[in-house]
Design an enzyme around this catalytic site. Structure first.
Site, PDB file in Angstrom:
ATOM      1  N   LEU B  64       0.850  -1.203   0.000  1.00 17.59           N
ATOM      2  CA  LEU B  64       0.000   0.000   0.000  1.00 17.59           C
ATOM      3  C   LEU B  64       0.884   1.251   0.000  1.00 17.59           C
ATOM      4  O   LEU B  64       0.944   1.988   0.955  1.00 17.59           O
ATOM      5  CB  LEU B  64      -0.939  -0.018   1.218  1.00 17.59           C
ATOM      6  N   GLU B  66       1.053   3.943  -2.508  1.00 16.55           N
ATOM      7  CA  GLU B  66       0.515   4.469  -3.776  1.00 16.55           C
ATOM      8  C   GLU B  66       1.487   5.374  -4.529  1.00 16.55           C
ATOM      9  O   GLU B  66       1.726   5.200  -5.719  1.00 16.55           O
ATOM     10  CB  GLU B  66      -0.808   5.212  -3.528  1.00 16.55           C
ATOM     11  N   ASP B  91     -10.438   7.793  -5.539  1.00 14.38           N
ATOM     12  CA  ASP B  91      -9.948   8.539  -4.375  1.00 14.38           C
ATOM     13  C   ASP B  91      -8.491   8.201  -4.050  1.00 14.38           C
ATOM     14  O   ASP B  91      -7.750   9.036  -3.538  1.00 14.38           O
ATOM     15  CB  ASP B  91     -10.825   8.237  -3.153  1.00 14.38           C
ATOM     16  N   PHE B  92      -8.095   6.968  -4.337  1.00 15.64           N
ATOM     17  CA  PHE B  92      -6.737   6.551  -4.002  1.00 15.64           C
ATOM     18  C   PHE B  92      -5.696   7.259  -4.877  1.00 15.64           C
ATOM     19  O   PHE B  92      -4.521   7.317  -4.523  1.00 15.64           O
ATOM     20  CB  PHE B  92      -6.570   5.031  -4.133  1.00 15.64           C
ATOM     21  N   HIS B 135     -14.952   7.012  -1.011  1.00 19.56           N
ATOM     22  CA  HIS B 135     -14.899   5.964  -2.028  1.00 19.56           C
ATOM     23  C   HIS B 135     -15.759   6.309  -3.247  1.00 19.56           C
ATOM     24  O   HIS B 135     -16.046   5.444  -4.066  1.00 19.56           O
ATOM     25  CB  HIS B 135     -15.350   4.611  -1.448  1.00 19.56           C
TER      26      HIS B 135
END
Lengths: 327, 329
Positions: B64, B66, B91-92, B135
């Site tokens: 994780l 990003e 959103d990520f 999300h």
């Protein structure tokens, strides 16, 4: 070490130093119209690491990229053209001093966002591995890069995915004028790297011979084992963070430190060693210096002449004189 | 030689997977990576089985991290690979902004256009079933605002794999925006998949009275509105933009010139988004005049609520949009 190797190291370091001294001198003419981040005092890191590398190894750098570009063998005229904003520059006039690029020698650019090029270097290493080469990726960063989360994410990714990348942690101990100890609770970067599964070693970054002799077997190891490695090169920046001035004095870096590090600056040290080991060492050094200085002179004069020609057409106003209250 | 074009009915997720599979088969430089990419669910079926077929070297799970994952994609892309990163939610991508905007989008220019970044980032806009504020974000306009990025937004099962293939083949960094409602669709996909040129809108419905400019799952929504209007003898022409950047300005202007009325159906918020861009385009085009105000359809000016009643109120409702458009006539 062979005298030829020492002389090659010296020539590269002297080239970097001479180019940067010339930039300092020309800067007052205000036609290098961009911020410059000089590496004076740190030449041994670029020269030592990149002489140990192969031409096929791919290099990425930071805002302080002049030394890495020249150490990798980047074209000098194209670099100076880039500083003079010319289309013939190594980045075609789009990059500037902080974004030097020369694909021919596998200098793949640099990021002026601190820490930004570290994960990119991991990706280059991954690509070199996927393509089945035994080339490696070389990621230059400063100790400021070690403040960034991307550094730790990149250590983890490189170890996890077994990426052939050499992290070069060029520790000049300051981010602008903020010392490392004010930014990092734990200073030992080798320990940090190990905790992520990346082996590393710390060297005197002002000793070009030590940097080179450490990198050579380390790079072989990266190639053979396809694992990342980190080298910390402890060094010191003798100029200001940005521009041709200095950032010593009250509220900035302590003058005493400057004196201490001047006595350990890398060119003088290597020159002494060459002279000590060879009876004709002084003559060899003089010859190398003369050759480099002549080349630097030709290159700057050419770029300046062409800058004037372009500006005669474009007609940009003369920039304001520099503000002496700012360093 | 005889051409063997067949077509097969499949779900949206299968169509996406088919495109990735075909790209990986025909080009060894293509690889895919993402958080949980090899899970049995495989991004709503869109990555299932890829690692079995192509090995975990070419389709691999990641931590994780990003920002660095995208940095890694940029580096691999600079060296000639064609990475596809898959993010479960749009959103990520906000965790990746430094690498997407400061690096991927700028690297070609900073190198004097001597370097390319053929990186594709897939992401999915969440909607319904309590996606809530973090999300459900639809940030395509933010990315389309950045020079050097392509933003692709398919609306149908047939188009999505063709646009994805074009995104993978593009030398620019491309944000490939899917949305959760699209995963409910099934449709016919022509095989083998041929890449569809980026920057070309498609005409989904012909009509002379009003132009609907729509993207992503709002194309389906626009079809529903058009059907209701047709009962009142108002014929809407629907343009599915398919890509936000590059934008098919020509088709928008040509159509608005003919209809004189326009409604914009955006997946995102109504301010500083697609409707604003369409307005800019119309206002700046000589002799392009609207005979009635522009209608902007999109999310209300707040983030999507997590509870189903508030969420229902948050997104456009077909009957309300029909009523608003009828007032123009």
């Amino acid at each position: 070490m062979e005298i030829d190797t020492m002389l090659t190291l010296y020539r590269r370091m002297f080239l970097i130093r001479s180019v940067e001294e010339r930039i300092k001198a020309e800067y007052q003419n205000r036609n290098i119209r961009m911020a410059v981040h000089l590496s004076i005092g740190q030449e041994a890191v670029a020269a030592g690491v990149l002489l140990a590398a192969r031409p096929t190894d791919c290099c990425l750098s930071t805002h302080r990229c002049h030394a890495h570009y020249l150490g990798k063998g980047g074209n000098l005229q194209e670099m100076i053209d880039e500083l003079y904003s010319l289309e013939t520059g190594c980045s075609r006039g789009y990059g500037g001093s902080m974004h030097l690029f020369d694909k021919k020698v596998n200098m793949w650019g640099s990021s002026s966002i601190v820490g930004g090029s570290i994960p990119i270097a991991v990706g280059m290493g991954l690509a070199l591995k996927q393509a089945g080469t035994d080339s490696l990726s070389i990621s230059f960063m400063g100790d400021g890069g070690g403040d960034e989360g991307a550094f730790y994410e990149s250590l983890n990714l490189a170890a996890l995915l077994a990426v052939p990348v050499m992290f070069v942690f060029e520790n000049n101990r300051y981010s602008t004028i903020t010392p490392q100890a004010k930014r990092q609770a734990a200073l030992d970067v080798i320990l940090k790297a190990r905790s992520f599964g990346v082996e590393g070693v710390s060297v005197d970054g002002n000793d070009a011979v030590q940097v080179y002799e450490t990198c050579l077997p380390a790079m072989d190891n990266i190639r053979q084992r396809q694992r990342p490695f980190l080298i910390e090169a402890v060094t010191y920046r003798l100029c200001a963070h940005v521009g041709p001035g200095s950032d010593f004095g009250p509220g900035r870096r302590p003058e005493t430190e400057l004196e201490e590090w001047r006595s350990r600056e890398p060119l003088g040290r290597l020159a002494s060693r060459i002279i000590h080991e060879r009876p004709n060492g002084a003559a060899l050094i003089s010859a190398a210096q003369a050759h480099v200085l002549a080349e630097v002179d030709t290159v700057f004069e050419s770029a300046k002449r062409r800058f004037d020609e372009v500006n005669a057409r474009v007609g940009l106003a003369a920039p304001k004189p520099p503000d002496p209250s700012r360093v | 030689m005889e051409e063997h074009i067949t077509s097969k009915r499949m779900s949206f997720g299968e169509a996406i997977r088919m495109a990735i599979s075909q790209a990986m088969e025909s080009d060894e430089r293509v690889f895919a990576y993402g958080q949980g990419i090899n899970d049995p669910g495989g991004f709503f079926g869109s990555t299932v089985g890829l690692s079995d077929k192509f090995s975990e070297v070419r389709c691999f799970d990641v931590p994780l991290s990003e920002d660095s994952l995208i940095g890694m994609g940029v580096g691999a892309a600079i060296q000639g690979r064609r990475p596809i990163y898959v993010a479960l939610r749009f959103d990520f991508l906000l965790l990746m902004m430094n690498q997407i905007v400061n690096h991927a989008a700028k690297w070609p220019l900073m190198s004097g256009y001597q370097s390319t970044v053929p990186l594709t980032i897939r992401c999915i806009i969440g909607k319904d079933w309590g996606q809530a504020a973090q999300h459900s974000g639809a940030y395509h306009a933010m990315f389309a605002h950045v020079p050097g990025l392509e933003v692709v937004m398919p609306s149908s099962v047939n188009d999505a794999p063709r646009l994805l293939l074009a995104s993978i083949q593009s030398d620019l960094p491309t944000i490939f925006v899917e949305s959760k409602p699209l995963y409910e669709l099934t449709g016919e996909v022509e095989l083998p998949i041929e890449p569809s040129p980026l920057g070309q809108a498609s005409i989904v419905r012909e009509g002379d009275d009003i132009t609907f400019v729509a993207i992503s799952h709002m194309v389906e929504f626009a079809k529903g509105v058009a059907q209701d209007l047709a009962e009142k003898n108002i014929q809407a022409k629907i343009l599915d933009l398919r890509t936000l950047s590059p934008l098919d300005e020509k088709q928008i202007i040509t159509s608005v010139n003919r209809t004189g009325r326009v409604a914009v159906f955006d997946v995102g918020w109504q301010k500083f988004g697609l409707a604003s861009e369409v307005s800019r385009l119309i206002c700046m085009t000589p002799a392009c005049r609207l005979i009635s105000p522009l209608v902007s359809v999109g999310q209300k000016w707040e983030h999507s609520p997590g509870g189903c009643f508030r969420e229902h109120e948050h997104y456009p409702i077909q009957q309300q949009v029909v009523t608003e458009i009828l007032r123009l006539f």
